[in-house]
Scaffold this motif. Sequence first.
Motif, PDB file in Angstrom:
ATOM      1  N   GLY A 296      21.530 -32.515  25.503  1.00 29.23           N
ATOM      2  CA  GLY A 296      22.687 -32.542  24.604  1.00 29.23           C
ATOM      3  C   GLY A 296      22.913 -33.921  24.033  1.00 29.23           C
ATOM      4  O   GLY A 296      23.178 -34.078  22.845  1.00 29.23           O
ATOM      5  N   ALA A 297      22.782 -34.917  24.889  1.00 31.39           N
ATOM      6  CA  ALA A 297      22.969 -36.294  24.416  1.00 31.39           C
ATOM      7  C   ALA A 297      21.789 -36.734  23.564  1.00 31.39           C
ATOM      8  O   ALA A 297      21.958 -37.474  22.609  1.00 31.39           O
ATOM      9  N   ALA A 298      20.592 -36.249  23.927  1.00 33.22           N
ATOM     10  CA  ALA A 298      19.418 -36.606  23.133  1.00 33.22           C
ATOM     11  C   ALA A 298      19.559 -36.061  21.719  1.00 33.22           C
ATOM     12  O   ALA A 298      19.208 -36.726  20.746  1.00 33.22           O
ATOM     13  N   ALA A 299      20.116 -34.845  21.604  1.00 31.07           N
ATOM     14  CA  ALA A 299      20.329 -34.253  20.281  1.00 31.07           C
ATOM     15  C   ALA A 299      21.372 -35.044  19.502  1.00 31.07           C
ATOM     16  O   ALA A 299      21.343 -35.105  18.281  1.00 31.07           O
ATOM     17  N   ALA A 300      22.301 -35.649  20.238  1.00 28.33           N
ATOM     18  CA  ALA A 300      23.340 -36.453  19.595  1.00 28.33           C
ATOM     19  C   ALA A 300      22.962 -37.925  19.589  1.00 28.33           C
ATOM     20  O   ALA A 300      23.814 -38.785  19.499  1.00 28.33           O
ATOM     21  N   GLY A 301      21.673 -38.195  19.715  1.00 31.73           N
ATOM     22  CA  GLY A 301      21.194 -39.576  19.789  1.00 31.73           C
ATOM     23  C   GLY A 301      21.615 -40.431  18.618  1.00 31.73           C
ATOM     24  O   GLY A 301      21.923 -41.604  18.770  1.00 31.73           O
ATOM     25  N   ALA A 302      21.643 -39.848  17.429  1.00 29.82           N
ATOM     26  CA  ALA A 302      22.055 -40.617  16.253  1.00 29.82           C
ATOM     27  C   ALA A 302      23.491 -41.080  16.391  1.00 29.82           C
ATOM     28  O   ALA A 302      23.823 -42.212  16.057  1.00 29.82           O
ATOM     29  N   ALA A 303      24.349 -40.203  16.911  1.00 32.56           N
ATOM     30  CA  ALA A 303      25.755 -40.572  17.098  1.00 32.56           C
ATOM     31  C   ALA A 303      25.880 -41.674  18.139  1.00 32.56           C
ATOM     32  O   ALA A 303      26.672 -42.599  17.979  1.00 32.56           O
ATOM     33  N   VAL A 304      25.094 -41.567  19.223  1.00 29.90           N
ATOM     34  CA  VAL A 304      25.117 -42.592  20.265  1.00 29.90           C
ATOM     35  C   VAL A 304      24.651 -43.924  19.678  1.00 29.90           C
ATOM     36  O   VAL A 304      25.262 -44.962  19.896  1.00 29.90           O
ATOM     37  N   SER A 305      23.565 -43.881  18.886  1.00 25.94           N
ATOM     38  CA  SER A 305      23.046 -45.103  18.272  1.00 25.94           C
ATOM     39  C   SER A 305      24.052 -45.697  17.301  1.00 25.94           C
ATOM     40  O   SER A 305      24.213 -46.906  17.221  1.00 25.94           O
ATOM     41  N   GLU A 306      24.744 -44.833  16.560  1.00 27.64           N
ATOM     42  CA  GLU A 306      25.751 -45.314  15.613  1.00 27.64           C
ATOM     43  C   GLU A 306      26.907 -45.973  16.353  1.00 27.64           C
ATOM     44  O   GLU A 306      27.379 -47.040  15.966  1.00 27.64           O
ATOM     45  N   THR A 307      27.327 -45.345  17.448  1.00 30.58           N
ATOM     46  CA  THR A 307      28.399 -45.920  18.260  1.00 30.58           C
ATOM     47  C   THR A 307      27.950 -47.247  18.843  1.00 30.58           C
ATOM     48  O   THR A 307      28.695 -48.230  18.829  1.00 30.58           O
ATOM     49  N   ALA A 308      26.726 -47.304  19.348  1.00 35.96           N
ATOM     50  CA  ALA A 308      26.194 -48.544  19.911  1.00 35.96           C
ATOM     51  C   ALA A 308      26.135 -49.629  18.844  1.00 35.96           C
ATOM     52  O   ALA A 308      26.482 -50.784  19.098  1.00 35.96           O
ATOM     53  N   ALA A 309      25.732 -49.261  17.639  1.00 35.69           N
ATOM     54  CA  ALA A 309      25.657 -50.246  16.552  1.00 35.69           C
ATOM     55  C   ALA A 309      27.043 -50.801  16.228  1.00 35.69           C
ATOM     56  O   ALA A 309      27.191 -51.998  15.996  1.00 35.69           O
ATOM     57  N   ARG A 310      28.055 -49.926  16.216  1.00 36.76           N
ATOM     58  CA  ARG A 310      29.418 -50.395  15.958  1.00 36.76           C
ATOM     59  C   ARG A 310      29.882 -51.334  17.056  1.00 36.76           C
ATOM     60  O   ARG A 310      30.536 -52.340  16.791  1.00 36.76           O
ATOM     61  N   ARG A 311      29.545 -51.002  18.299  1.00 41.49           N
ATOM     62  CA  ARG A 311      29.931 -51.865  19.419  1.00 41.49           C
ATOM     63  C   ARG A 311      29.254 -53.220  19.322  1.00 41.49           C
ATOM     64  O   ARG A 311      29.873 -54.260  19.561  1.00 41.49           O
ATOM     65  N   VAL A 312      27.982 -53.215  18.984  1.00 37.58           N
ATOM     66  CA  VAL A 312      27.251 -54.481  18.839  1.00 37.58           C
ATOM     67  C   VAL A 312      27.883 -55.321  17.733  1.00 37.58           C
ATOM     68  O   VAL A 312      28.076 -56.529  17.882  1.00 37.58           O
ATOM     69  N   GLU A 313      28.249 -54.677  16.629  1.00 35.18           N
ATOM     70  CA  GLU A 313      28.887 -55.405  15.524  1.00 35.18           C
ATOM     71  C   GLU A 313      30.212 -56.015  15.966  1.00 35.18           C
ATOM     72  O   GLU A 313      30.519 -57.160  15.653  1.00 35.18           O
ATOM     73  N   THR A 314      30.990 -55.251  16.732  1.00 32.88           N
ATOM     74  CA  THR A 314      32.267 -55.756  17.225  1.00 32.88           C
ATOM     75  C   THR A 314      32.065 -56.949  18.146  1.00 32.88           C
ATOM     76  O   THR A 314      32.733 -57.973  18.012  1.00 32.88           O
ATOM     77  N   VAL A 315      31.123 -56.827  19.074  1.00 31.30           N
ATOM     78  CA  VAL A 315      30.850 -57.920  20.010  1.00 31.30           C
ATOM     79  C   VAL A 315      30.320 -59.137  19.259  1.00 31.30           C
ATOM     80  O   VAL A 315      30.718 -60.272  19.530  1.00 31.30           O
ATOM     81  N   ALA A 316      29.456 -58.918  18.282  1.00 33.55           N
ATOM     82  CA  ALA A 316      28.893 -60.027  17.520  1.00 33.55           C
ATOM     83  C   ALA A 316      29.995 -60.822  16.813  1.00 33.55           C
ATOM     84  O   ALA A 316      29.949 -62.046  16.755  1.00 33.55           O
ATOM     85  N   LYS A 317      30.985 -60.117  16.292  1.00 36.30           N
ATOM     86  CA  LYS A 317      32.097 -60.809  15.640  1.00 36.30           C
ATOM     87  C   LYS A 317      32.880 -61.653  16.636  1.00 36.30           C
ATOM     88  O   LYS A 317      33.405 -62.702  16.296  1.00 36.30           O
ATOM     89  N   GLN A 318      32.960 -61.174  17.870  1.00 37.77           N
ATOM     90  CA  GLN A 318      33.726 -61.885  18.889  1.00 37.77           C
ATOM     91  C   GLN A 318      32.984 -63.106  19.420  1.00 37.77           C
ATOM     92  O   GLN A 318      33.601 -64.104  19.773  1.00 37.77           O
ATOM     93  N   VAL A 319      31.659 -63.028  19.508  1.00 36.90           N
ATOM     94  CA  VAL A 319      30.911 -64.138  20.099  1.00 36.90           C
ATOM     95  C   VAL A 319      30.358 -65.105  19.068  1.00 36.90           C
ATOM     96  O   VAL A 319      30.013 -66.225  19.409  1.00 36.90           O
TER      97      VAL A 319
END
Length: 127
Positions: free
Chosen positions: A49-72
Motif C-alpha cells: 500500500g505504501a509502495a503504491a503511494a510512493g510518489a506521495a511519500v516522496s513528495e512529502t519527504a521532498a517538502r520536509r527536506v525543503e522545510t529543513v533546508a530553509k531552517q539550516v
Amino acid sequence: IGGGGVPADRVLSELRRRYAAAPHAELAVAAEEQAKITALRIAKLFGAGAAAAGAAVSETAARRVETVAKQVAPAPSRSPITTHVLDQARGCPARGVAISLALRGADGAYALLGEGVTNDDGRLPTL
C-alpha cells in the motif's frame, strides 16, 4: 548515506568528501538523506500500500527536506562573525555600541568589511 549494503569504501569516500563541507551544507545533505531513509522505512513498514503511494511519500519527504533546508541554511543577513557585548557595570547586554570589522592587508592598510550598532541583546547579527 542511506540504504543497507553500501560498501565500506563508498561510505568512507563519501565521508571524506562531505567532511570538508560547511556545517549548514552538511545539515541540509543529512536532512535529505534522513528523509529518504524515513520514506523507505515507511514503505517497508506498510508494505505494498505504501509502495503504491510512493510518489506521495516522496513528495512529502521532498517538502520536509525543503522545510529543513530553509531552517539550516544561513540567512543572507546572517554572518558567521558573531558579537555579544556585555555591560559589566550594569550586568546586562550593551545596546547601541558601534562595531566595525576591518581586514588588514599586506601593505598595512585596513579595508572595512562591515559595521553596525549592537541591538537590545548586545549583538550585531549582520556584521
